[in-house]
Structure formats: C-alpha cells, structure tokens
Design an enzyme around this catalytic site. Structure first.
Site, PDB file in Angstrom:
ATOM      1  N   ARG A 115       0.817  -1.235   0.000  1.00  0.00           N
ATOM      2  CA  ARG A 115       0.000   0.000   0.000  1.00  0.00           C
ATOM      3  C   ARG A 115       0.842   1.273   0.000  1.00  0.00           C
ATOM      4  O   ARG A 115       0.364   2.355   0.348  1.00  0.00           O
ATOM      5  CB  ARG A 115      -0.962   0.034   1.184  1.00  0.00           C
ATOM      6  CG  ARG A 115      -1.969  -1.105   1.150  1.00  0.00           C
ATOM      7  CD  ARG A 115      -3.122  -0.851   2.102  1.00  0.00           C
ATOM      8  NE  ARG A 115      -4.035  -1.976   2.069  1.00  0.00           N
ATOM      9  CZ  ARG A 115      -3.900  -3.058   2.845  1.00  0.00           C
ATOM     10  NH1 ARG A 115      -2.912  -3.144   3.698  1.00  0.00           N
ATOM     11  NH2 ARG A 115      -4.768  -4.031   2.747  1.00  0.00           N
ATOM     12  N   LYS A 137       3.178  11.642 -11.313  1.00  0.00           N
ATOM     13  CA  LYS A 137       2.458  10.682 -12.161  1.00  0.00           C
ATOM     14  C   LYS A 137       3.309   9.426 -12.279  1.00  0.00           C
ATOM     15  O   LYS A 137       4.451   9.471 -12.759  1.00  0.00           O
ATOM     16  CB  LYS A 137       2.220  11.265 -13.554  1.00  0.00           C
ATOM     17  CG  LYS A 137       0.976  12.113 -13.657  1.00  0.00           C
ATOM     18  CD  LYS A 137       0.644  12.375 -15.122  1.00  0.00           C
ATOM     19  CE  LYS A 137      -0.563  13.266 -15.273  1.00  0.00           C
ATOM     20  NZ  LYS A 137      -0.819  13.626 -16.685  1.00  0.00           N
ATOM     21  N   GLU A 179       9.855  18.036 -24.657  1.00  0.00           N
ATOM     22  CA  GLU A 179       9.034  18.452 -23.502  1.00  0.00           C
ATOM     23  C   GLU A 179       9.410  19.878 -23.065  1.00  0.00           C
ATOM     24  O   GLU A 179       8.565  20.615 -22.573  1.00  0.00           O
ATOM     25  CB  GLU A 179       9.174  17.467 -22.335  1.00  0.00           C
ATOM     26  CG  GLU A 179       8.772  16.021 -22.650  1.00  0.00           C
ATOM     27  CD  GLU A 179       7.251  15.787 -22.788  1.00  0.00           C
ATOM     28  OE1 GLU A 179       6.463  16.746 -22.681  1.00  0.00           O
ATOM     29  OE2 GLU A 179       6.873  14.621 -23.047  1.00  0.00           O
ATOM     30  N   LYS A 217       6.695  23.503 -15.113  1.00  0.00           N
ATOM     31  CA  LYS A 217       5.905  22.321 -14.735  1.00  0.00           C
ATOM     32  C   LYS A 217       5.442  22.432 -13.290  1.00  0.00           C
ATOM     33  O   LYS A 217       4.285  22.141 -12.963  1.00  0.00           O
ATOM     34  CB  LYS A 217       6.710  21.041 -14.948  1.00  0.00           C
ATOM     35  CG  LYS A 217       5.936  19.833 -14.424  1.00  0.00           C
ATOM     36  CD  LYS A 217       6.090  18.570 -15.185  1.00  0.00           C
ATOM     37  CE  LYS A 217       5.067  17.545 -14.697  1.00  0.00           C
ATOM     38  NZ  LYS A 217       5.224  16.240 -15.231  1.00  0.00           N
ATOM     39  N   GLU A 227      -4.881  17.065 -12.069  1.00  0.00           N
ATOM     40  CA  GLU A 227      -5.263  17.216 -13.488  1.00  0.00           C
ATOM     41  C   GLU A 227      -6.761  17.411 -13.710  1.00  0.00           C
ATOM     42  O   GLU A 227      -7.384  16.705 -14.502  1.00  0.00           O
ATOM     43  CB  GLU A 227      -4.734  16.039 -14.313  1.00  0.00           C
ATOM     44  CG  GLU A 227      -4.653  16.398 -15.787  1.00  0.00           C
ATOM     45  CD  GLU A 227      -3.970  15.342 -16.643  1.00  0.00           C
ATOM     46  OE1 GLU A 227      -2.783  15.087 -16.417  1.00  0.00           O
ATOM     47  OE2 GLU A 227      -4.646  14.796 -17.528  1.00  0.00           O
ATOM     48  N   ARG A 231      -3.487  21.403 -15.469  1.00  0.00           N
ATOM     49  CA  ARG A 231      -2.474  20.358 -15.692  1.00  0.00           C
ATOM     50  C   ARG A 231      -2.676  19.673 -17.049  1.00  0.00           C
ATOM     51  O   ARG A 231      -1.739  19.114 -17.618  1.00  0.00           O
ATOM     52  CB  ARG A 231      -2.478  19.338 -14.546  1.00  0.00           C
ATOM     53  CG  ARG A 231      -1.337  18.331 -14.686  1.00  0.00           C
ATOM     54  CD  ARG A 231      -1.027  17.555 -13.439  1.00  0.00           C
ATOM     55  NE  ARG A 231       0.130  16.695 -13.666  1.00  0.00           N
ATOM     56  CZ  ARG A 231       0.742  16.014 -12.722  1.00  0.00           C
ATOM     57  NH1 ARG A 231       0.338  16.078 -11.485  1.00  0.00           N
ATOM     58  NH2 ARG A 231       1.788  15.255 -13.021  1.00  0.00           N
ATOM     59  N   ASN A 235      -0.415  18.036 -21.371  1.00  0.00           N
ATOM     60  CA  ASN A 235      -0.650  16.990 -22.382  1.00  0.00           C
ATOM     61  C   ASN A 235      -0.674  17.583 -23.789  1.00  0.00           C
ATOM     62  O   ASN A 235      -1.061  16.909 -24.739  1.00  0.00           O
ATOM     63  CB  ASN A 235      -1.988  16.297 -22.108  1.00  0.00           C
ATOM     64  CG  ASN A 235      -2.008  15.650 -20.746  1.00  0.00           C
ATOM     65  OD1 ASN A 235      -1.012  15.067 -20.326  1.00  0.00           O
ATOM     66  ND2 ASN A 235      -3.120  15.771 -20.039  1.00  0.00           N
ATOM     67  N   HIS A 238       0.175  15.593 -26.786  1.00  0.00           N
ATOM     68  CA  HIS A 238       0.302  14.204 -26.336  1.00  0.00           C
ATOM     69  C   HIS A 238      -0.848  13.313 -26.802  1.00  0.00           C
ATOM     70  O   HIS A 238      -0.677  12.102 -26.873  1.00  0.00           O
ATOM     71  CB  HIS A 238       0.394  14.134 -24.805  1.00  0.00           C
ATOM     72  CG  HIS A 238       1.761  14.496 -24.282  1.00  0.00           C
ATOM     73  ND1 HIS A 238       2.373  15.690 -24.598  1.00  0.00           N
ATOM     74  CD2 HIS A 238       2.631  13.832 -23.478  1.00  0.00           C
ATOM     75  CE1 HIS A 238       3.555  15.729 -24.006  1.00  0.00           C
ATOM     76  NE2 HIS A 238       3.742  14.624 -23.328  1.00  0.00           N
ATOM     77  N   HIS A 242       0.889  10.400 -28.255  1.00  0.00           N
ATOM     78  CA  HIS A 242       0.839   9.059 -27.654  1.00  0.00           C
ATOM     79  C   HIS A 242       0.353   8.021 -28.666  1.00  0.00           C
ATOM     80  O   HIS A 242       0.858   6.899 -28.709  1.00  0.00           O
ATOM     81  CB  HIS A 242      -0.096   9.044 -26.443  1.00  0.00           C
ATOM     82  CG  HIS A 242       0.571   9.474 -25.176  1.00  0.00           C
ATOM     83  ND1 HIS A 242      -0.121   9.896 -24.073  1.00  0.00           N
ATOM     84  CD2 HIS A 242       1.884   9.523 -24.827  1.00  0.00           C
ATOM     85  CE1 HIS A 242       0.730  10.200 -23.100  1.00  0.00           C
ATOM     86  NE2 HIS A 242       1.955   9.996 -23.549  1.00  0.00           N
ATOM     87  N   HIS A 259       9.485   8.544 -26.990  1.00  0.00           N
ATOM     88  CA  HIS A 259       8.335   9.344 -26.551  1.00  0.00           C
ATOM     89  C   HIS A 259       8.429  10.789 -27.063  1.00  0.00           C
ATOM     90  O   HIS A 259       7.507  11.298 -27.699  1.00  0.00           O
ATOM     91  CB  HIS A 259       8.268   9.309 -25.016  1.00  0.00           C
ATOM     92  CG  HIS A 259       7.213  10.181 -24.444  1.00  0.00           C
ATOM     93  ND1 HIS A 259       5.874   9.872 -24.512  1.00  0.00           N
ATOM     94  CD2 HIS A 259       7.286  11.380 -23.793  1.00  0.00           C
ATOM     95  CE1 HIS A 259       5.171  10.843 -23.934  1.00  0.00           C
ATOM     96  NE2 HIS A 259       6.010  11.757 -23.484  1.00  0.00           N
TER      97      HIS A 259
END
Ligand code: GLY
Length: 359
Positions: A115, A137, A179, A217, A227, A231, A235, A238, A242, A259
């Site tokens: 956990r 993330k 980025e 950032k 997000e 936020r 993306n 992206h 992606h 990426h």
C-alpha cells in the site's frame, strides 16, 4: 537557489543536492534501499550515484530491461516479487535511477507495494528531468495503450544532476527537448523566445533551460495536482503524440519512435489544429512547426498509418463522454481545454506536417 521545497515532491538542482539527499535518506531511516536501474543506468550512472551517497552496503540493485515496451504489469510483478524475496517492508525505500520508464514504473511499484513505500527519483534523461520525474504521475502501459494504469503520488524528493546528461546519446537528449519546447509553447511568449534562441543543444547551457522548464511544470502541478484543469495543458501534443508513439512501437510501417520524438510530431499537428480551430496565429504556427520539424527526423505516414493512429486515439485516457478531447491553443500560453476535433482536421494536420519541407 535551484530548489523547490515542498512537503512531498521537493526538487533539488542546487550544488548541495547530494548532501540534501544523504540527509533525506538519514531522516527516512529506510530498513533497506532498493535502487532501480536499467542496463544503461547500471552501466553509466550507478557508480557515479553510489559515490555521492553515504549508504554503504545496505542496498540492493534491481534491474529491468531498457525501453518503453517493458513498462508494463509483467515488469511490476517481477519487481514486486523481488521486493518480497528481498524482505522489503513498509520502511523500505526505492531510488529510481533512470529515465521516464524507470521513474514511472518505479514510482508505481513503490506506491502500490504494501500500500505504498517511499521512493526518490533521480532522473538521468532530459525528458525525465524536466517532466516525468516531477509531479507524481506514476504508471505503466496496458498493451499498447500508454500510461493506462497508474497513480498520482509524489516522491520523497527529486534530485536533478545535469552530469547524467553526459551519458546520453544525442537522440535521447533531443527527444527530451520536445518536452522543454512544450513547456515554452504552453507557458509564455517570453519562455518560448528563450527556447527558440537555443539553436544547438549545448550541455553547458542546459542548466537554465532545465531549471526554467522544471519551474513551468511545478507552477502548473502546484495549481492543479490531480489534473482537473490547467495540468491538462501538460498533455499538449500528447493526445496525437501518444497514439503515434503506440503505433510506432507496434507496427513496422513506421520506425519506432522515442516518446519525445512522437510528442514533437504531435505538437506540430496540434498547433496546426489550433490554427484552423482556435485561430492560433499563422506566423507563430510556422515558426513553431519549422523549429520542431528541423530538430527531429521526418516520419512518412501513409493513409493507412493515419487511419490506424486515429483508431488508437479512441484509447486516450482523457476521453470523456466517449469523445477524445484535445488541449488546443488560441495563442502561445493561452489554452483551451476539452476541445473536440474532427477526423477531417486530423487528416489536414498530417498533410500540413508531411509538406513542411516542401513549402
Ligand atoms: N507529463 C504530464 C504531467 O505530468 O501531467
């Protein structure tokens, strides 16, 4: 002072960063330290890091295979088993030493083992320094669907050491720069102007750009850590990027892309869509797309590739009410969230990209 100090997720890029890390490890009093690496960081970065740390032999190195294709639950299962076999407990600490794949998967394994145990990110690629290691993330891909499984949970700290960039191939360095460019476009004219003045990537000039990119950032994730709104601007490029990345990893008709390389194409396409849908100024579209296009190798997409990439968009995590939603820009630093984009505009955007070297 290049430090962002928070309760969780502090980022250190100052000259005292390694001392701060040693103090942090002392404070955490870990029962065992696990250092997550891949073959590259094992070879090029581990000895450098161990030399800076005060830990003696109270650590175990866990190695996973290089590359995004290994960022999956199977690798997590391997790592959870390794932690278990090596008597990890809730007081154990994982140090993620690597690029975005290592910080994403290491953060996820740490956040879910028993956990949740503490983890520290030490990014070794430009992409991980300015983006992946910051903001909490963590996650893995599900089949070819990027980052479908994951959690938002901040590391105990992030340590950025620019010396690690000396170990990177130029292709990786360049991919990370995508980025940085993204941060420029979504932030402000002034930051974009600074970025575009960097003609060649010069490692000695990188400090300013790394830290300013980290600050962009950090401002965004501080306002919106989970997000819900701003936020989403991180993306930018992206949604299509992606899908292009996933397609490139699963198909032979286009070469496998890193990426950042896929995101670079995604940003050109998205800036074009922003122009035709939101009135993003034409001269800035030209400036941004030419700048990005000249930094990355052109990829040739045929009709079939584009159709398949559009199909992959269906899996985008930001889908809402069964609609794929884009972040678009009215201008540099001025965003519009949750925009629906027609397939016709996506085809036009690919057409614009394919012809950038012909105008
Ligand atoms: N890489 C995008 C984000 O951290 O939100």
């Amino acid at each position: 002072m290049r430090e962002i100090i928070k309760n969780k997720g502090s980022v250190y890029f100052s000259s005292s960063k390694w001392d701060i890390l040693n103090t942090k490890i002392n404070d955490l009093k870990p029962s065992t330290i696990f250092i997550l690496v891949d073959a590259n960081t094992l070879k090029y970065c581990l000895a450098f890091m161990l030399n800076k740390l005060e830990i003696k032999d109270n650590y175990k190195v866990l190695e996973i295979q290089v590359g995004e294709v290994n960022k999956n639950i199977k690798t997590c299962e391997y790592l959870w088993n390794q932690l278990s076999k090596n008597s990890a407990d809730r007081q154990s600490l994982i140090i993620n030493l690597g690029g975005g794949v290592i910080t994403d998967i290491g953060g996820f394994v740490a956040s879910t083992f028993m956990r949740g145990i503490q983890f520290i990110n030490i990014p070794t690629t430009l992409l991980a320094m300015v983006d992946a290691s910051i903001g909490g993330k963590n996650g893995v891909d599900l089949g070819i669907i990027k980052n479908q499984i994951g959690v938002i949970n901040n590391p105990a700290m992030v340590l950025i050491c620019r010396e690690f960039l000396n170990t990177l191939p130029i292709k990786e360095l360049n991919a990370g720069y995508a980025e940085v460019i993204k941060h420029g476009i979504i932030d402000s004219e002034s930051y974009w102007d600074k970025i575009k003045s960097f003609k060649e990537l010069n490692i000695d000039e990188m400090d300013t750009i790394i830290w300013e990119s980290v600050l962009v950032k950090n401002n965004i994730i501080t306002i919106d850590p989970s997000e819900k709104n701003i936020r989403k601007t991180l993306n930018y490029g992206h949604t299509l990027g992606h899908a292009i990345e996933s397609y490139s990893l699963g198909h032979n008709s286009i070469t496998s892309l890193l990426h950042g390389e896929a995101i670079a194409i995604g940003m050109i396409l998205t800036t074009y869509i922003s122009h035709i849908q939101c009135g993003f100024p034409k001269e800035k579209l030209k400036e941004i797309s030419t700048y990005i296009f000249n930094k990355f190798k052109k990829v040739e997409f045929d009709q079939n590739d584009i159709i398949n990439i559009i199909k992959l968009l269906e899996h985008d995590k930001k889908k809402l009410d069964n609609k794929v939603l884009f972040v678009l820009l009215n201008d540099i630093g001025k965003y519009q969230l949750n925009c629906e984009v027609s397939q016709d505009k996506i085809f036009k955007a690919f057409d614009y990209y394919q012809n950038l070297d012909k105008n």
